[in-house]
Write a protein that holds these residues in place. Structure first.
Motif, mmCIF file in Angstrom:
data_model
loop_
_atom_site.group_PDB
_atom_site.id
_atom_site.type_symbol
_atom_site.label_atom_id
_atom_site.label_comp_id
_atom_site.label_asym_id
_atom_site.label_seq_id
_atom_site.Cartn_x
_atom_site.Cartn_y
_atom_site.Cartn_z
ATOM 1 N N ALA A 160 0.837 -1.208 0.000
ATOM 2 C CA ALA A 160 0.000 0.000 0.000
ATOM 3 C C ALA A 160 0.869 1.254 0.000
ATOM 4 O O ALA A 160 0.595 2.210 -0.732
ATOM 5 C CB ALA A 160 -0.940 -0.011 1.205
ATOM 6 N N ASP A 161 1.927 1.246 0.811
ATOM 7 C CA ASP A 161 2.844 2.386 0.835
ATOM 8 C C ASP A 161 3.515 2.561 -0.524
ATOM 9 O O ASP A 161 3.648 3.666 -1.030
ATOM 10 C CB ASP A 161 3.917 2.213 1.911
ATOM 11 N N LEU A 162 3.943 1.462 -1.117
ATOM 12 C CA LEU A 162 4.608 1.501 -2.421
ATOM 13 C C LEU A 162 3.698 2.092 -3.495
ATOM 14 O O LEU A 162 4.128 2.889 -4.321
ATOM 15 C CB LEU A 162 5.048 0.088 -2.821
ATOM 16 N N LEU A 163 2.435 1.701 -3.461
ATOM 17 C CA LEU A 163 1.492 2.147 -4.474
ATOM 18 C C LEU A 163 0.892 3.515 -4.165
ATOM 19 O O LEU A 163 0.130 4.053 -4.963
ATOM 20 C CB LEU A 163 0.374 1.111 -4.637
ATOM 21 N N GLY A 164 1.228 4.058 -3.000
ATOM 22 C CA GLY A 164 0.694 5.367 -2.627
ATOM 23 C C GLY A 164 -0.779 5.317 -2.292
ATOM 24 O O GLY A 164 -1.505 6.290 -2.491
ATOM 25 N N SER A 165 -1.242 4.180 -1.786
ATOM 26 C CA SER A 165 -2.643 4.065 -1.378
ATOM 27 C C SER A 165 -2.901 5.066 -0.252
ATOM 28 O O SER A 165 -1.967 5.548 0.373
ATOM 29 C CB SER A 165 -2.921 2.642 -0.869
ATOM 30 N N PRO A 166 -4.159 5.351 -0.006
ATOM 31 C CA PRO A 166 -4.442 6.306 1.071
ATOM 32 C C PRO A 166 -3.682 5.922 2.342
ATOM 33 O O PRO A 166 -3.688 4.763 2.750
ATOM 34 C CB PRO A 166 -5.955 6.168 1.270
ATOM 35 N N THR A 167 -3.008 6.897 2.871
ATOM 36 C CA THR A 167 -2.183 6.629 4.039
ATOM 37 C C THR A 167 -2.968 6.839 5.323
ATOM 38 O O THR A 167 -3.966 7.562 5.342
ATOM 39 C CB THR A 167 -0.949 7.550 4.051
ATOM 40 N N MET A 168 -2.497 6.218 6.372
ATOM 41 C CA MET A 168 -3.136 6.388 7.668
ATOM 42 C C MET A 168 -2.314 7.381 8.486
ATOM 43 O O MET A 168 -1.127 7.561 8.216
ATOM 44 C CB MET A 168 -3.255 5.043 8.368
ATOM 45 N N ASP A 169 -2.956 7.987 9.459
ATOM 46 C CA ASP A 169 -2.226 8.937 10.286
ATOM 47 C C ASP A 169 -1.264 8.194 11.205
ATOM 48 O O ASP A 169 -1.356 6.970 11.377
ATOM 49 C CB ASP A 169 -3.193 9.828 11.082
ATOM 50 N N ALA A 170 -0.333 8.924 11.788
ATOM 51 C CA ALA A 170 0.732 8.323 12.606
ATOM 52 C C ALA A 170 0.171 7.559 13.794
ATOM 53 O O ALA A 170 0.687 6.490 14.148
ATOM 54 C CB ALA A 170 1.704 9.405 13.061
ATOM 55 N N ALA A 171 -0.877 8.076 14.411
ATOM 56 C CA ALA A 171 -1.450 7.405 15.587
ATOM 57 C C ALA A 171 -2.057 6.054 15.204
ATOM 58 O O ALA A 171 -1.874 5.057 15.912
ATOM 59 C CB ALA A 171 -2.502 8.300 16.243
ATOM 60 N N THR A 172 -2.762 6.004 14.089
ATOM 61 C CA THR A 172 -3.361 4.746 13.628
ATOM 62 C C THR A 172 -2.269 3.750 13.254
ATOM 63 O O THR A 172 -2.360 2.563 13.585
ATOM 64 C CB THR A 172 -4.301 5.000 12.430
ATOM 65 N N ARG A 173 -1.241 4.239 12.585
ATOM 66 C CA ARG A 173 -0.131 3.374 12.199
ATOM 67 C C ARG A 173 0.552 2.792 13.439
ATOM 68 O O ARG A 173 0.869 1.603 13.493
ATOM 69 C CB ARG A 173 0.855 4.151 11.337
ATOM 70 N N ALA A 174 0.778 3.622 14.444
ATOM 71 C CA ALA A 174 1.414 3.158 15.689
ATOM 72 C C ALA A 174 0.523 2.135 16.399
ATOM 73 O O ALA A 174 1.020 1.121 16.907
ATOM 74 C CB ALA A 174 1.703 4.349 16.603
ATOM 75 N N ALA A 175 -0.790 2.382 16.418
ATOM 76 C CA ALA A 175 -1.712 1.439 17.049
ATOM 77 C C ALA A 175 -1.716 0.107 16.303
ATOM 78 O O ALA A 175 -1.734 -0.965 16.922
ATOM 79 C CB ALA A 175 -3.121 2.038 17.103
ATOM 80 N N MET A 176 -1.685 0.172 14.979
ATOM 81 C CA MET A 176 -1.649 -1.057 14.187
ATOM 82 C C MET A 176 -0.365 -1.829 14.470
ATOM 83 O O MET A 176 -0.381 -3.054 14.633
ATOM 84 C CB MET A 176 -1.764 -0.751 12.699
ATOM 85 N N MET A 177 0.745 -1.118 14.545
ATOM 86 C CA MET A 177 2.017 -1.775 14.819
ATOM 87 C C MET A 177 1.997 -2.445 16.190
ATOM 88 O O MET A 177 2.435 -3.592 16.330
ATOM 89 C CB MET A 177 3.165 -0.774 14.733
ATOM 90 N N GLU A 178 1.466 -1.756 17.191
ATOM 91 C CA GLU A 178 1.380 -2.350 18.538
ATOM 92 C C GLU A 178 0.519 -3.602 18.529
ATOM 93 O O GLU A 178 0.846 -4.595 19.181
ATOM 94 C CB GLU A 178 0.847 -1.326 19.548
ATOM 95 N N ARG A 179 -0.569 -3.565 17.798
ATOM 96 C CA ARG A 179 -1.458 -4.735 17.707
ATOM 97 C C ARG A 179 -0.736 -5.902 17.038
ATOM 98 O O ARG A 179 -0.816 -7.048 17.496
ATOM 99 C CB ARG A 179 -2.724 -4.356 16.930
ATOM 100 N N LEU A 180 -0.015 -5.624 15.955
ATOM 101 C CA LEU A 180 0.726 -6.683 15.268
ATOM 102 C C LEU A 180 1.831 -7.248 16.156
ATOM 103 O O LEU A 180 2.061 -8.466 16.176
ATOM 104 C CB LEU A 180 1.287 -6.172 13.950
ATOM 105 N N LEU A 181 2.505 -6.388 16.898
ATOM 106 C CA LEU A 181 3.537 -6.872 17.833
ATOM 107 C C LEU A 181 2.913 -7.769 18.893
ATOM 108 O O LEU A 181 3.478 -8.810 19.254
ATOM 109 C CB LEU A 181 4.268 -5.691 18.481
ATOM 110 N N ALA A 182 1.736 -7.386 19.387
ATOM 111 C CA ALA A 182 1.049 -8.208 20.397
ATOM 112 C C ALA A 182 0.679 -9.568 19.819
ATOM 113 O O ALA A 182 0.865 -10.611 20.467
ATOM 114 C CB ALA A 182 -0.185 -7.476 20.906
ATOM 115 N N ILE A 183 0.172 -9.575 18.597
ATOM 116 C CA ILE A 183 -0.203 -10.846 17.959
ATOM 117 C C ILE A 183 1.029 -11.724 17.761
ATOM 118 O O ILE A 183 0.946 -12.948 17.884
ATOM 119 C CB ILE A 183 -0.928 -10.593 16.612
ATOM 120 N N SER A 184 2.183 -11.123 17.496
ATOM 121 C CA SER A 184 3.407 -11.923 17.267
ATOM 122 C C SER A 184 3.836 -12.674 18.530
ATOM 123 O O SER A 184 4.639 -13.595 18.447
ATOM 124 C CB SER A 184 4.549 -11.023 16.794
ATOM 125 N N ARG A 185 3.307 -12.281 19.660
ATOM 126 C CA ARG A 185 3.675 -12.925 20.931
ATOM 127 C C ARG A 185 2.676 -14.000 21.351
ATOM 128 O O ARG A 185 2.867 -14.642 22.371
ATOM 129 C CB ARG A 185 3.805 -11.866 22.012
#
Length: 186
Positions: A160-185
């Protein structure tokens, strides 16, 4: 006697310059603009000098692939070394390197390579081998369905980033990253 006979040669620097010029040309003018003539001219290297390092366009793309995956391996190894928790360690390193825009060194070259992966079967095979090698190396710690789900989510965001798809704001991106990190555990 000409200056060329007295000039110090730096083959690795020339090789790196050729890779950078090829990536830049591809980004600025599209993959079709990457010809051996265009790269040698833009790099200020004779065509013979270019052919010494890369005998054809595919070998130039192969060189870019090797350069980037070597750097990727180093970045992943560093992130894994800093993570004391074995379960999901590779997946968390994958998140750290691919998910965060600043986590991926040479991101412009990766854009070029991603486009090349789509069009070049040989490079797709190399990428599959790279992924398979890492999955085999981490089979005991990162083979759970949740780890796979996280890596696919990260791949989707990268695309999505490569294709320039609509981007999310920094807070949403950080929340998504935290969720993915939690799932990895899990």
């Amino acid at each position: 006697m000409s200056q060329a006979h007295h000039r110090k040669k730096h083959p690795e620097a020339v090789r790196q310059q050729l890779l950078e010029v090829a990536a830049k040309l591809s980004l600025e003018k599209g993959p079709g603009s990457v010809t051996l003539d265009a790269v040698s001219q833009a790099a200020g290297v004779s065509k013979g000098g270019l052919l010494h390092h890369f005998p054809n366009k595919l070998s130039l793309l192969d060189g870019l692939f090797t350069d980037l995956t070597d750097k990727l391996d180093q970045a992943l190894a560093e992130k894994m070394r800093d993570d004391p928790e074995p379960k999901g360690r590779f997946t968390r390193a994958y998140i750290a390197v691919f998910f965060q825009p600043e986590g991926m060194a040479d991101s412009e070259k990766w854009q070029v390579l991603t486009i090349a992966l789509i069009s070049e079967p040989h490079l797709r095979d190399r990428w599959r081998q790279w992924v398979d090698r890492h999955l085999q190396e981490n089979v005991g710690t990162d083979s759970a369905l949740d780890a796979m789900l996280v890596r696919y989510a990260v791949d989707g965001l990268w695309l999505a980033d490569l294709l320039g798809s609509p981007t999310m704001d920094a807070a949403t991106r950080a929340a998504m990253m935290e969720r993915l990190l939690a799932i990895s555990r899990l």
